[in-house]
Design an enzyme around this catalytic site. Structure first.
Site, short mmCIF file in Angstrom:
data_model
loop_
_atom_site.label_atom_id
_atom_site.label_comp_id
_atom_site.label_asym_id
_atom_site.label_seq_id
_atom_site.Cartn_x
_atom_site.Cartn_y
_atom_site.Cartn_z
N THR A 125 20.82 80.70 34.34
CA THR A 125 22.66 80.83 33.94
C THR A 125 23.40 80.63 35.60
OG1 THR A 125 24.54 82.55 34.45
CG2 THR A 125 22.25 83.03 34.51
N GLU A 127 24.93 81.87 36.91
CA GLU A 127 25.26 83.44 37.85
C GLU A 127 23.98 83.95 38.75
OE1 GLU A 127 27.59 85.41 37.35
OE2 GLU A 127 27.32 87.42 38.00
N TYR A 149 23.09 91.34 34.93
CA TYR A 149 22.81 90.69 34.46
C TYR A 149 22.13 89.17 34.80
CZ TYR A 149 24.30 85.71 31.87
OH TYR A 149 24.26 85.17 31.53
N LYS A 153 18.23 87.46 34.32
CA LYS A 153 18.08 86.42 33.99
C LYS A 153 17.40 85.10 34.79
CE LYS A 153 20.32 84.57 30.37
NZ LYS A 153 20.42 83.91 29.57
P1 NAP Z 1 27.09 84.50 23.87
O1 NAP Z 1 27.65 83.73 22.93
O2 NAP Z 1 27.27 86.01 23.30
O3 NAP Z 1 25.56 84.32 22.16
C1 NAP Z 1 24.66 85.29 22.33
C2 NAP Z 1 23.48 85.50 20.87
O4 NAP Z 1 22.73 86.27 21.13
C3 NAP Z 1 24.33 85.58 19.65
O5 NAP Z 1 24.11 84.96 18.85
C4 NAP Z 1 24.10 87.46 19.60
O6 NAP Z 1 23.79 88.20 18.28
C5 NAP Z 1 22.23 86.92 20.40
N1 NAP Z 1 21.28 88.20 20.61
C6 NAP Z 1 22.28 89.08 21.72
N2 NAP Z 1 20.74 89.64 21.04
C7 NAP Z 1 20.19 89.57 21.19
C8 NAP Z 1 19.05 90.65 20.51
N3 NAP Z 1 18.20 91.51 21.25
N4 NAP Z 1 17.91 89.28 19.62
C9 NAP Z 1 18.70 88.48 19.26
N5 NAP Z 1 19.87 88.28 19.77
C10 NAP Z 1 20.58 88.70 20.80
O7 NAP Z 1 25.92 83.28 23.99
P2 NAP Z 1 26.61 81.98 24.06
O8 NAP Z 1 27.89 81.71 25.49
O9 NAP Z 1 26.49 81.42 23.99
O10 NAP Z 1 25.70 81.66 25.35
C11 NAP Z 1 23.68 81.96 25.19
C12 NAP Z 1 22.71 82.00 25.94
O11 NAP Z 1 23.22 80.95 27.47
C13 NAP Z 1 22.87 83.24 26.65
O12 NAP Z 1 21.84 83.83 26.52
C14 NAP Z 1 23.95 83.80 27.46
O13 NAP Z 1 23.54 84.51 28.74
C15 NAP Z 1 23.42 82.35 28.05
N6 NAP Z 1 24.40 80.66 29.56
C16 NAP Z 1 25.91 81.15 28.47
C17 NAP Z 1 26.52 80.45 29.75
C18 NAP Z 1 28.59 80.24 28.97
O14 NAP Z 1 28.53 80.20 29.90
N7 NAP Z 1 28.54 80.10 27.78
C19 NAP Z 1 26.09 79.49 30.87
C20 NAP Z 1 25.37 80.12 31.43
C21 NAP Z 1 24.21 80.77 30.55
P3 NAP Z 1 25.53 88.80 17.62
O15 NAP Z 1 25.88 87.58 17.31
O16 NAP Z 1 24.29 89.39 17.09
O17 NAP Z 1 25.77 89.40 18.80
N1 GDD Z 2 35.84 89.17 31.37
C1 GDD Z 2 36.49 89.12 31.94
N2 GDD Z 2 38.03 90.22 31.77
N3 GDD Z 2 36.62 88.29 33.24
C2 GDD Z 2 37.67 88.54 34.16
C3 GDD Z 2 39.27 89.19 34.25
C4 GDD Z 2 39.26 89.79 32.59
O1 GDD Z 2 40.10 90.65 32.15
N4 GDD Z 2 39.57 88.99 35.13
C5 GDD Z 2 39.12 88.68 35.79
N5 GDD Z 2 37.51 87.89 35.29
C6 GDD Z 2 36.98 87.19 36.15
C7 GDD Z 2 35.75 87.77 36.28
O2 GDD Z 2 35.73 88.83 37.62
C8 GDD Z 2 34.62 86.68 36.83
O3 GDD Z 2 34.95 86.27 38.39
C9 GDD Z 2 35.15 85.69 35.83
O4 GDD Z 2 36.55 86.41 35.42
C10 GDD Z 2 34.81 85.10 34.47
O5 GDD Z 2 34.10 86.31 34.07
P1 GDD Z 2 33.98 85.79 32.23
O6 GDD Z 2 34.71 85.06 31.43
O7 GDD Z 2 33.83 87.49 31.94
O8 GDD Z 2 32.83 84.96 32.41
P2 GDD Z 2 31.34 85.72 33.60
O9 GDD Z 2 31.55 83.85 34.72
O10 GDD Z 2 31.32 86.93 34.48
O11 GDD Z 2 29.61 84.67 32.78
C11 GDD Z 2 29.99 83.76 31.94
O12 GDD Z 2 29.73 82.34 33.06
C12 GDD Z 2 28.38 82.82 33.38
C13 GDD Z 2 27.50 81.50 34.01
O13 GDD Z 2 28.34 81.48 34.79
C14 GDD Z 2 29.10 84.11 30.91
O14 GDD Z 2 29.25 83.29 30.01
C15 GDD Z 2 27.63 84.59 31.25
O15 GDD Z 2 26.84 84.54 30.06
C16 GDD Z 2 27.25 83.38 32.13
O16 GDD Z 2 26.08 83.30 32.33
#
Ligand code: NAP
Ligand code: GDD
Length: 337
Positions: A125, A127, A149, A153
């Protein structure tokens, strides 16, 4: 026919990846953890729930991981499961590292023991860049995570590299910048915004409560990013790749794009915790600031350079941030009709 195993198949990316692989003719298996109300809603929304083979699977459970890897003859393993909400990781640092760090080691070590030829993808990520040391961020940018987190990662990222270098495993790490969709979890800021604005557009009265409006993110579409994951595992040699759009946008501007898609015209007023947005057309308050959504340490700026993925994988994102905000806002609006 190839066989893939996806951890986190019930999540946003898991569902889009399952759909992509089913369409490519893969036999798709997925891991679902035990919760009180099992939920395949995203797979159902994409029309692939019946096409995937579901297994009980938890990244914290070594023997469960062992049995699944022993029993499923997989060619590719996509590790998408994770405690993915950054904001929760300060309250759950031990659990987050158990899943997002140790969980990766558990899987890699089991694959090394039972199926070392399996191609492995790790969901790393942006992050990890945290307090960014270079703009834009690329594969070689020094890491400085800002949340439990992000720290967990970083371990997952380096243990993936380490198993590649130590044991010659085909293990790749995708450093993915934020990617969203209509299936995004409701606590992430984009979906929180589009859901709240859709309710307001339907006659609701509750303003969305947000935290840091100045944070900038490089937002793309999940459907584009899972294509990049798959491309990584089709390469002869495993490697690490950034996937990003190379555009950065403040939270405030994402609100503006979503509001625009729903026919609102926002007037912004005030600063810091006194900042508000009001719809000029309806007079309704749309945004208020609530301190509880600020984080103990913030990632202020993310913008990725995905040149390597473009040149080596032929990957480019197709959906830009305005189209993404529009897609999500319209989907939430239509779901309330
Ligand atoms: P998400 O919607 O939160 O999905 C996470 C998945 O992991 C869900 O299926 C969840 O199951 C499962 N899970 C959580 N804890 C687990 C455990 N202990 N054992 C087995 N499964 C578990 O996340 P996503 O947005 O699809 O992201 C997928 C991956 O990419 C994550 O690892 C995230 O950290 C990473 N990532 C995401 C982004 C982004 O912007 N979306 C960016 C960079 C990296 P439940 O359905 O039961 O909750
Ligand atoms: N969630 C949330 N809720 N975020 C807020 C809010 C709020 O009410 N207000 C402002 N933010 C700001 C957070 O402080 C952060 O800077 C930004 O919005 C994005 O927050 P999120 O949407 O929660 O995503 P993230 O960037 O922290 O994390 C996501 O992206 C990562 C990749 O850079 C997640 O998908 C992570 O799993 C992923 O790794």
């Amino acid at each position: 026919m190839k066989t893939a195993f996806i951890t986190g198949i019930t999540g946003q990316d898991g569902a889009y990846l399952a759909k992509l692989l089913v369409e490519k003719g893969y036999k798709v298996h997925g891991g679902v953890r035990r919760i009180s109300h099992p939920e395949l809603g995203r797979l159902e929304a994409l029309g692939v729930a019946k096409d995937v083979h579901i297994h009980d699977f938890d990244l914290t459970e070594p023997n469960n991981i062992y049995r699944v890897i022993r029993d499923v003859a997989m060619d590719e393993f996509y590790n998408l499961a994770g405690q993915s909400f950054v904001g929760a990781s300060w309250e759950l640092p031990i659990y987050t590292s158990d899943v997002d760090a140790m969980g990766v080691a558990r899987v890699l070590d089991t694959l090394r023991t039972l199926r070392p030829e399996t191609r492995f993808y790790q969901a790393s990520t942006s992050e990890m860049f945290g307090l960014v040391q270079e703009v834009p961020q690329r594969e070689t940018t020094q890491l400085h995570p800002r949340s439990p987190y992000g720290v967990a990662k970083v371990y997952g990222h380096f243990i993936t590299m380490n198993y590649r270098e130590s044991f010659g495993m085909h293990a790749s790490s995708g450093i993915l910048f934020n990617h969203e969709s209509p299936l995004r979890g409701k606590e992430f800021v984009t979906r929180k915004i589009t859901l709240a604005l859709a309710k307001l557009a339907h006659g609701g009265v509750d303003a969305v409560q947000l935290g840091n409006m100045d944070a900038r993110r490089d937002w793309g579409f999940s459907g584009d990013y899972v294509e990049g994951m798959w491309r990584m595992l089709q390469q002869d040699v495993a490697d690490d790749y950034v996937l990003a759009t190379n555009t950065t946008t403040t939270i405030r501007d994402f609100v503006n794009y979503a509001a625009d898609a729903l026919g609102m015209d926002l007037a912004w007023d005030g600063e810091g915790v006194a900042e508000t947005a009001t719809d000029r057309k309806s007079g309704k308050r749309v945004v208020e600031i609530n301190e509880k959504f600020f984080r103990p340490a913030e990632v202020e700026l993310l913008i990725g350079d995905a040149r390597k993925a473009r040149e080596k994988l032929g990957w480019t994102p197709k959906v830009d941030v305005r189209e993404l905000a529009q897609m999500m806002a319209k989907s939430d609006f239509d779901a309330l009709l």
